[in-house]
Motif scaffolding. Structure first.
Motif, short mmCIF file in Angstrom:
data_model
loop_
_atom_site.label_atom_id
_atom_site.label_comp_id
_atom_site.label_asym_id
_atom_site.label_seq_id
_atom_site.Cartn_x
_atom_site.Cartn_y
_atom_site.Cartn_z
N THR A 103 0.85 -1.19 0.00
CA THR A 103 0.00 0.00 0.00
C THR A 103 0.89 1.24 0.00
O THR A 103 2.11 1.15 0.15
N ALA B 151 0.18 -4.24 4.10
CA ALA B 151 -0.98 -4.72 4.86
C ALA B 151 -0.96 -6.24 4.86
O ALA B 151 -0.93 -6.87 3.80
N PHE C 128 -7.19 -4.21 7.87
CA PHE C 128 -7.22 -2.77 7.59
C PHE C 128 -6.63 -1.93 8.71
O PHE C 128 -6.47 -0.72 8.56
N ARG D 224 -7.81 7.38 4.26
CA ARG D 224 -7.03 6.15 4.40
C ARG D 224 -7.75 4.95 3.78
O ARG D 224 -7.15 4.12 3.10
N ASP E 215 -6.19 2.71 0.74
CA ASP E 215 -5.99 1.27 0.92
C ASP E 215 -6.84 0.46 -0.05
O ASP E 215 -6.38 -0.56 -0.58
#
Length: 244
Positions: free
Chosen positions: A10, A15, A63, A102, A106
């Protein structure tokens, strides 16, 4: 079902997550699944495996990766009501820091990663989510109208960004609400926003359910609610995804 640990590049790092795919090989429609705030654990993997067993490649990202690998808080084997409030208290700062900006950064990365997998069929994806993950799924679908063909969210605050955000949806939608999460009047207002978006949708209260009803490791679990969730989710994916 084969399960593998993945690292998703990312803009803010890597992640962690896991992917589940059918046993019989070949290529399969992709589904991006956002879990609830409690994250990676056997219950969430069970949901992903069940979905993969119907012919889908399922990607479940952490996440909260900016705060460390999942699970970001220690979880008991069963999350009782006495556990929920302290756990949510620890997770709430992470939820508040996970801004819409965010989420969308993502989501771009998750979709790029998912579509690049050799086992994933070319074409549109589906996005699903539970609890806070349902809001993330809704934001993802609204931001990627050309790539997301189906959106499903369960016991989720899907209207948190206001009615205008839903008007950007083009995916076919199913929202399955817990009876304790939304009033009939609020449901009517939400559904008017979906009407304004001119998308195909079902948006309904699952009778007798409480928030978290799909999660078998919590006191909120409702077996009938979980079955109804599959009865709604699987036909949606079959209608909207290539080879679904």
């Amino acid at each position: 079902m084969p399960t593998k640990t993945v690292q998703i590049p990312t803009t803010d790092g890597l992640a962690d997550g896991f992917a589940v795919l059918p046993e019989h090989g070949g290529r399969h429609p992709g589904v991006l699944m956002y879990g609830d705030a409690f994250g990676d654990r056997p219950t969430l993997r069970e949901l992903a495996r069940e979905l993969a067993g119907h012919g889908y490649y399922v990607l479940v990202p952490n996440f909260f990766y900016r705060n460390g690998p999942a699970p970001v808080v220690d979880l008991p084997a069963h999350i009782g009501e006495e556990d929920r409030l302290p756990l949510i208290g620890r997770l709430m700062p992470l939820i508040e820091a996970h801004t819409a900006e965010r989420v969308l950064r993502d989501a771009d990365s998750y979709i790029e990663f998912l579509t690049a997998q050799p086992e994933v069929t070319a074409g549109p994806l589906a996005v699903t989510g539970y609890c806070i993950g349902g809001l993330l799924a809704t934001r993802t679908a609204a931001a990627h109208p050309g790539r997301v063909a189906a959106l499903a969210a369960f016991h989720a605050p899907v209207a948190a960004d206001g009615p205008d955000s839903l008007r950007r949806l083009t995916a076919e939608v199913h929202f399955g609400h817990a009876a304790t999460d939304i009033t009939p009047e609020a449901l009517d207002e939400l559904n008017r926003s979906l009407d304004a978006a001119r998308v195909g949708y079902t948006s309904e209260i699952y009778p007798g359910t409480v928030h978290g009803f799909t999660m078998s490791d919590t006191d909120a679990f409702d077996p009938a609610g979980l079955r109804y969730h599959w009865d709604r989710l699987l036909p949606l994916l079959a209608r909207t995804l290539p080879n679904g």
